[in-house]
Design an enzyme around this catalytic site. Sequence first.
Site, PDB file in Angstrom:
ATOM      1  N   CYS A 115       0.848  -1.200   0.000  1.00  0.00           N
ATOM      2  CA  CYS A 115       0.000   0.000   0.000  1.00  0.00           C
ATOM      3  C   CYS A 115       0.885   1.252   0.000  1.00  0.00           C
ATOM      4  O   CYS A 115       1.628   1.482  -0.953  1.00  0.00           O
ATOM      5  CB  CYS A 115      -0.957  -0.057   1.178  1.00  0.00           C
ATOM      6  SG  CYS A 115      -2.182   1.263   1.200  1.00  0.00           S
ATOM      7  N   ASP A 164      -9.240  -2.857  -7.211  1.00  0.00           N
ATOM      8  CA  ASP A 164      -8.724  -2.025  -6.126  1.00  0.00           C
ATOM      9  C   ASP A 164      -9.501  -0.717  -6.052  1.00  0.00           C
ATOM     10  O   ASP A 164      -9.547   0.052  -7.016  1.00  0.00           O
ATOM     11  CB  ASP A 164      -7.245  -1.732  -6.375  1.00  0.00           C
ATOM     12  CG  ASP A 164      -6.523  -1.211  -5.143  1.00  0.00           C
ATOM     13  OD1 ASP A 164      -7.075  -0.316  -4.475  1.00  0.00           O
ATOM     14  OD2 ASP A 164      -5.415  -1.697  -4.861  1.00  0.00           O
ATOM     15  N   HIS A 178      -8.249  -4.036  -2.859  1.00  0.00           N
ATOM     16  CA  HIS A 178      -7.034  -3.537  -2.217  1.00  0.00           C
ATOM     17  C   HIS A 178      -6.710  -4.339  -0.957  1.00  0.00           C
ATOM     18  O   HIS A 178      -7.590  -4.777  -0.235  1.00  0.00           O
ATOM     19  CB  HIS A 178      -7.253  -2.064  -1.842  1.00  0.00           C
ATOM     20  CG  HIS A 178      -6.024  -1.367  -1.381  1.00  0.00           C
ATOM     21  ND1 HIS A 178      -5.043  -0.945  -2.248  1.00  0.00           N
ATOM     22  CD2 HIS A 178      -5.606  -1.007  -0.140  1.00  0.00           C
ATOM     23  CE1 HIS A 178      -4.078  -0.351  -1.561  1.00  0.00           C
ATOM     24  NE2 HIS A 178      -4.392  -0.384  -0.280  1.00  0.00           N
TER      25      HIS A 178
END
Length: 233
Positions: free
Chosen positions: A121, A169, A200
């Site tokens: 991330c 995502d 995600h």
Amino acid sequence: MHVPLRITTADGSFKAYVAHPQKLPAPAIVVVHEVFGVNADMRQSCDELAARGYLAICPDLFWRIAPGVDLTDRTEAERAQGLALYNAFDLDAGVNDIAATLQAARAMPGATGKVGVVGYCLGGLLAFLTAARVGPDATVAYYPGNADKHVREADRVASPLIVHLAERDEYIRADAQREISSALSDRPQVQVYSYPDRGHAFARHRGIAYDADAAALANGRTADFLTLHLQEH
């Protein structure tokens, strides 16, 4: 075995979680955390890498704004705190701190001198930027948020890199994913993998979006990649 490490820079010093393998010498991997800090998920990631024969180091990159952050994604309050940290975070300072960690990792007792980076991330974005600016021996970026805003740096990536993207995502939209893939498409040492119907943070241990099958596939690819580029031949 876990022995904390303190890394000193011109701006100050910060702590890092370290997981040691059973056998030395070993290559090192710097694990770059998400907006939730050096939490149980990151410590588990380090422990798993140590079990695979690596010195795994997760530096506290929030040390300038909130040292010792340890959050989960399980509550709205924690997610809001993570977002606030993300918005306050200095990406350039973060890359510099990773570079300092890489330098420290190469010099650790029992290190072979080869060092990789694995980020998730926010850490995925930082891993990508580190690949472009610093050049570790190998880099892995899981769902690097906002990497599309930095694709101009793709031309500077000269060392091996893999990027894991989740097709659905919610933070890296389809057009952003296409931009990331396109920017890296002419780099022969870079591979971009897409995971259909996944969201995600599919590889976040115990995370709300965790998907065991996609995580196993991505982590297997990561393991093979790190072995190829970091393990002694």
